[in-house]
Design an enzyme around this catalytic site. Sequence first.
Site, PDB file in Angstrom:
ATOM      1  N   SER A 148      23.346  28.110   9.215  1.00 16.65           N
ATOM      2  CA  SER A 148      23.183  27.445  10.508  1.00 16.65           C
ATOM      3  C   SER A 148      24.368  26.592  10.917  1.00 16.65           C
ATOM      4  O   SER A 148      24.565  26.370  12.105  1.00 16.65           O
ATOM      5  CB  SER A 148      21.928  26.588  10.487  1.00 16.65           C
ATOM      6  OG  SER A 148      22.000  25.647   9.447  1.00 16.65           O
ATOM      7  N   HIS A 171      17.904  31.574  11.688  1.00 18.38           N
ATOM      8  CA  HIS A 171      18.919  31.646  12.751  1.00 18.38           C
ATOM      9  C   HIS A 171      19.237  33.076  13.154  1.00 18.38           C
ATOM     10  O   HIS A 171      20.254  33.323  13.806  1.00 18.38           O
ATOM     11  CB  HIS A 171      20.185  30.887  12.343  1.00 18.38           C
ATOM     12  CG  HIS A 171      19.947  29.418  12.302  1.00 18.38           C
ATOM     13  ND1 HIS A 171      19.978  28.630  13.428  1.00 18.38           N
ATOM     14  CD2 HIS A 171      19.590  28.613  11.285  1.00 18.38           C
ATOM     15  CE1 HIS A 171      19.674  27.384  13.091  1.00 18.38           C
ATOM     16  NE2 HIS A 171      19.431  27.353  11.800  1.00 18.38           N
ATOM     17  N   LYS A 176      13.392  28.816  17.359  1.00 18.80           N
ATOM     18  CA  LYS A 176      14.790  28.972  17.758  1.00 18.80           C
ATOM     19  C   LYS A 176      14.924  30.202  18.661  1.00 18.80           C
ATOM     20  O   LYS A 176      14.676  30.106  19.854  1.00 18.80           O
ATOM     21  CB  LYS A 176      15.666  28.950  16.510  1.00 18.80           C
ATOM     22  CG  LYS A 176      15.611  27.537  15.889  1.00 18.80           C
ATOM     23  CD  LYS A 176      16.250  27.360  14.544  1.00 18.80           C
ATOM     24  CE  LYS A 176      15.995  25.936  14.032  1.00 18.80           C
ATOM     25  NZ  LYS A 176      16.451  25.711  12.654  1.00 18.80           N
TER      26      LYS A 176
END
Length: 405
Positions: free
Chosen positions: A190, A218, A249
């Site tokens: 990340s 991610h 996310k």
Amino acid sequence: MNATRSRFLDHCRQGLDTLRAEGRYREFARLEREADRFPVYRHEGRDVIVWSSNDYLGMGRHPSVIAAGQEALAAHGAGAGGTRNISGTSPLIAALEEELATLHGMEAALLFGSGYVANQAAISTILTSLPGFHVFSDAKNHASMIAGMRGLPGVTRHIFRHNDVAHLEALLASVPADAPKLIAFESVYSMDGDVAPIGAICDLAERFGAMTYLDEVHAVGLYGETGGGISERDGLAHRLDLIEGTLAKGFGVVGGYVAARAEVVDHIRSNASGLIFTTALPPATVASALASVRHVKGDGALRGRLAAQARLLKAKLDAAGIARLPSESHIVPVLVGEAEACRAVARRLLAEFAIYATPINYPTVPRGGERLRLCATPFHAEAMMDALVVALRSVLPRAALSRAA
Ligand SMILES: *Cc1c(COP(=O)(O)O)cnc(C)c1O
């Protein structure tokens, strides 16, 4: 006079003073997203452009995601009303878990309140299930994975150098061949935006008889034909024991999950304290997440736009001589290299240019690695990028500018 309380208050004050002196005191900026103007936010009465959102695809403001949440809120009310164990499981949760299992080509999936809790709960449950577990953890693993493997009785933790397969091999070879082993790592890291050698790690896992646990937080929604992450993109999902992801996310909502073989998921479901003793996610959240996963699975063009945005931003930074870390993903880190300088850069971006980019400091990154971590979503216009580059040229310290542009 209470002796413990006064000692503790002294400790708090001294600790906070140290954070301030080192430029590491965390200020949470007040940023109010305006759903239909993303990535424009309101900050202290004016518009600012945010470059630090992890809602990478802007799905948190997608009309179908908002509508699904509104309908479920009206139909089912605000809260889940209890734990899944005591108060029952919403059919929406079951549908979401099925969708997530399919996304990763796994037999089953299990939903948690967040990606943090999913990592902490799943890893600690696995490691305490057989006596004498050895866990092999990448040096840059996220705090939530570390929280699941630290301080467990009878569990030995080995930390391999970041993405270093030879070091991992040496550590695997150093423990008894018949000891239970788990390799825990991420696909897209990340803070640096680099990608793990997943296939080589799976090869080692087979050779040494270890299980694999991959955090794709991610990457889910962002990579692979249907958004199953790097493991889908590289055709490796079937070689992993567990894949962990977030709905917060790439999917823009909230919640975390693990996907795995049916009995592994059932075992975690039956034993993980972080699942059993906490209230389920509310129906509106689950409905929004489900709508988001379903949309993102089918929207390869959106994934393509994120990739194109990352290429464009990197090219513009390079052309302007702005030093950045060599990311292989949509995450674009610009190195500043010192905590106070990093915070000053972020402060000036906001004050002078109405641009918000979070300064990332120790301990999130090593000292000397202080940076701005940028991401251009499909909603960042090219003119916004150009304005960002001009602003960075003006506020970055000379050392962060590799060449004159
Ligand atoms: C953000 C993050 C998590 C936690 O996910 P949340 O859903 O935000 O709790 C886990 N792993 C990594 C690598 C992350 O960056």
